[in-house]
Design a protein around this motif. Structure first.
Motif, short mmCIF file in Angstrom:
data_model
loop_
_atom_site.label_atom_id
_atom_site.label_comp_id
_atom_site.label_asym_id
_atom_site.label_seq_id
_atom_site.Cartn_x
_atom_site.Cartn_y
_atom_site.Cartn_z
N VAL A 16 -1.12 0.17 3.57
CA VAL A 16 -1.49 1.16 2.71
C VAL A 16 -1.07 2.65 3.05
N LEU A 18 -0.73 6.56 2.91
CA LEU A 18 -1.26 7.74 2.90
C LEU A 18 -0.40 8.70 1.94
N ILE A 35 -6.16 0.47 6.55
CA ILE A 35 -7.50 0.97 6.14
C ILE A 35 -8.51 -0.05 6.97
N TRP A 55 -8.44 5.23 8.44
CA TRP A 55 -7.10 4.97 7.86
C TRP A 55 -6.27 5.04 9.23
N PHE A 131 -4.42 6.91 -1.70
CA PHE A 131 -3.82 5.97 -1.05
C PHE A 131 -3.22 5.22 -1.89
N CYS A 138 -6.05 -2.49 -4.56
CA CYS A 138 -7.45 -1.95 -4.00
C CYS A 138 -8.63 -2.68 -4.61
#
Length: 623
Positions: A16, A18, A35, A55, A131, A138
């Motif tokens: 993931v 950021l 995450i 995260w 993200f 997701c």
């Protein structure tokens, strides 16, 4: 003590990026991480527990037990947007820390870019963070949000979800009116709900005149719809739609494993198996004796063709050995400069190293430092990257390989058997998780047909998505069973008997076995997930196979069997003249006498169902 010491991780997803964060975390932006969902352990009341999203950048060193998650989403490596390089200050590693958000602070969230982007808002116009999901999407995380938060899609943007008050009564409304804790409440909505059972239509018609927001009205409409679908008031009587019963469940005890004598007796003078399906049937009924497992698995995993002769297999071993070491040399010869410029390769290599170092380390075969077996495990997985460029390496694949290598003790043979296994389950590792979502959906469909009451319970307790079964299906119950049990279980499934997707029926059998614990304790999603994870090491796989086979024949013989169920199990569809390849009785077996000797031809002697049942009764104590 750290603020989060009393929290447990109930979910994790790797890969993931950021993309946006508060100013104090600006150094993390455009960094790959993981995450986690953290849930408090301080309160036994699941509705009042606190949840956090955390995260962590990948460069943070974490304990292997954390990475060895209880419930993982498929993580397929893709290109990195940015790599950690010399652009960072020298003390960067020392300043890395995690980034946490309380669920209470999330007021809305937006899903975009085909479920690959997630933006969280705190009620202001500026986002908390955003993200980018590079390993899949997701969707599973959003579904987790929906189990902990009360959300509805925005009218203006269907990809924007508004989070409503986390009120206990609102959480319970759609589950059951009987369990609502309704006291005196100034909100007119609650006084309206009190009279729902007495006069639901009066409540419905007056709803638009009350001070009820859109979200509450949707709950009311859904409850009314459910009321209309399940019952109809008729004076002093209530007519309820009844689901047809399944036929009585039959018992299918396990038999003795296929013995060395039985196995050898089925080869003719050329070393070719004369009758394959009866052999598969016997393996399904009892597995394989450990002394011949090395050889039998090569057939079950399509390394050796079932119709091959001994000389053909010898030539195949030489050919496959050359192919394997050619592919191995490809990644072995990659230079350091090539690796620095090949982010996909570098990412996959790093992920393999992490997974190998935590795979089955409690077993003697993989235990200890500088274990050569771990290096072989690593080399096989690295070579698979060269074999299947599109898939590469996905978390969970080391779990599938480890028992194969432990049994065969040969690098090349293990690789090709692993390839055969992957060909059977490759949809589990789709980058968009379509294969896993389809299996979870099929599991729910089968459960609805076999046990509607349990399926309805899960639906009304935020668990109808069956996500708590994710680990079962991803690695075929590898984490739930001992090494001996998983070997016996896998070889039974590899036969393809008695139907397609038999592992889903094993899942149904386990859930039925746990239905009392789940329903009597009124477990919700979190408790169900915890309970299912704690079954690891406690399952009686022989009993579960027995029950799963019984469930199959219940379903198959049901008069109301639908095409949807038939398709999932690989049975012929209604109105079709074709017969599924696995609809034959698994009791049709040759006479595999332990005194038989290898010969050039083998007569096929069919055993009737009655004879097979008698044989089961005699051997039911074995295993």
């Amino acid at each position: 003590m750290d603020e989060f010491d009393d929290y447990v991780e109930s979910y994790t997803q790797d890969g993931v990026l950021l993309k946006q964060a508060p100013s104090s975390y600006i150094s993390f932006v455009n960094t790959i991480g993981t995450i986690y969902i953290l849930e408090s352990l301080q309160n036994d009341d699941s509705a009042s527990r606190k949840q956090f999203l955390e995260w962590k950048p990948n460069d943070v060193t974490v304990d292997s037990d954390v990475q060895d998650q209880e419930w993982a989403v498929v993580n397929t490596v893709q290109k990195r947007v940015r790599t950690l390089s010399g652009n960072f200050p020298s003390d960067y590693q020392g300043r890395l820390k995690s980034f946490k958000i309380s669920f209470d602070d999330i007021k809305s969230f937006h899903v975009g870019n085909k479920n690959r982007q997630l933006i969280l808002y705190d009620g202001s116009s500026e986002p908390i963070c955003s993200f980018i999901f590079q390993h899949g999407n997701c969707e599973c995380l959003v579904n987790i949000f929906k189990t902990f938060l009360r959300v509805t899609p925005s009218r203006r943007d269907r990809h924007l979800y508004v989070v409503h008050s986390n009120n206990l009564e609102l959480q319970q409304l759609h589950k059951s009116f009987a369990t609502l804790n309704i006291n005196s409440d100034p909100n007119p909505f609650w006084s309206m709900v009190k009279t729902f059972k007495e006069n639901p239509y009066e409540v419905y018609n007056s709803a638009d005149q009350r001070e009820v927001d859109e979200f509450q009205r949707e709950d009311l409409n859904r409850s009314l719809s459910e009321y209309e679908e399940t019952s109809h008031s008729g004076g002093d009587y209530e007519v309820i739609q009844k689901v047809p019963d399944l036929p009585a469940r039959k018992d299918f005890p396990r038999l003795r494993p296929l013995s060395e004598e039985q196995w050898k007796s089925q080869f003719n003078c050329e070393g070719r198996l004369e009758d394959v399906e009866p052999i598969k049937s016997l393996i399904f009924r009892g597995g394989v004796q450990p002394s011949i497992r090395k050889e039998v698995w090569k057939f079950l995993l399509d390394y050796f063709p079932w119709d091959s002769t001994e000389s053909q297999r010898q030539k195949l071993v030489i050919q496959k050995s050359d192919e394997y070491f050619t592919m191995k040399l490809q990644w072995k010869s990659i230079t350091k400069i090539q690796e620095e410029n090949f982010s996909d390769y570098r990412e996959r290599k790093s992920l393999i190293e992490k997974d190998v170092n935590r795979t089955d380390r409690t077993l003697e075969f993989y235990a200890g430092d500088n274990n050569s077996n771990l290096q072989t495990l690593n080399d096989i997985l690295m070579t698979y990257i060269m074999y299947n460029f599109d898939l590469g390496y996905v978390q969970g694949m080391s779990d599938l390989l480890a028992p194969i290598l432990m049994l065969l003790r040969n690098e090349c043979d293990s690789f090709w058997c692993f390839v055969g296994f992957m060909n059977k389950v490759i949809s589990n590792f789709d980058i968009d998780q379509a294969g896993m979502k389809e299996q979870l959906s099929n599991l729910h469909t089968l459960l609805c047909f076999a046990d509607p009451q349990l399926a309805n319970y899960l639906d009304t307790h935020d668990s109808g998505n069956m996500f708590f079964c994710f680990r079962w299906l991803l690695v075929w119950f590898k984490r739930e069973l001992s090494q001996d049990d998983v070997m016996r279980f896998w070889e039974v499934l590899w036969t393809g008997y008695p139907c397609k997707n038999f592992h889903l029926l094993v899942g149904v059998a386990i859930l039925q076995n746990e239905r009392k614990a789940l329903m009597s304790n009124n477990y919700g999603f979190t408790e169900i997930l915890k309970h299912i994870n704690e079954l690891s090491g406690k399952l009686d796989i022989a009993l579960m196979l027995n029950k799963a086979e019984g469930i199959f024949y219940q379903i198959k013989e049901a008069e109301h069997l639908t095409d949807n169920i038939r398709f999932i199990l690989g049975l012929s569809l209604l109105g079709s003249n074709s017969v599924g390849s696995h609809e034959q009785s698994p009791f049709e077996s040759p006479d595999l006498s332990t005194n038989s000797q290898p010969q050039c031809s083998v007569e096929h002697v069919s055993i009737s169902p009655d004879e097979g049942t008698f044989e089961q009764s005699i051997n039911s104590t074995f295993l």
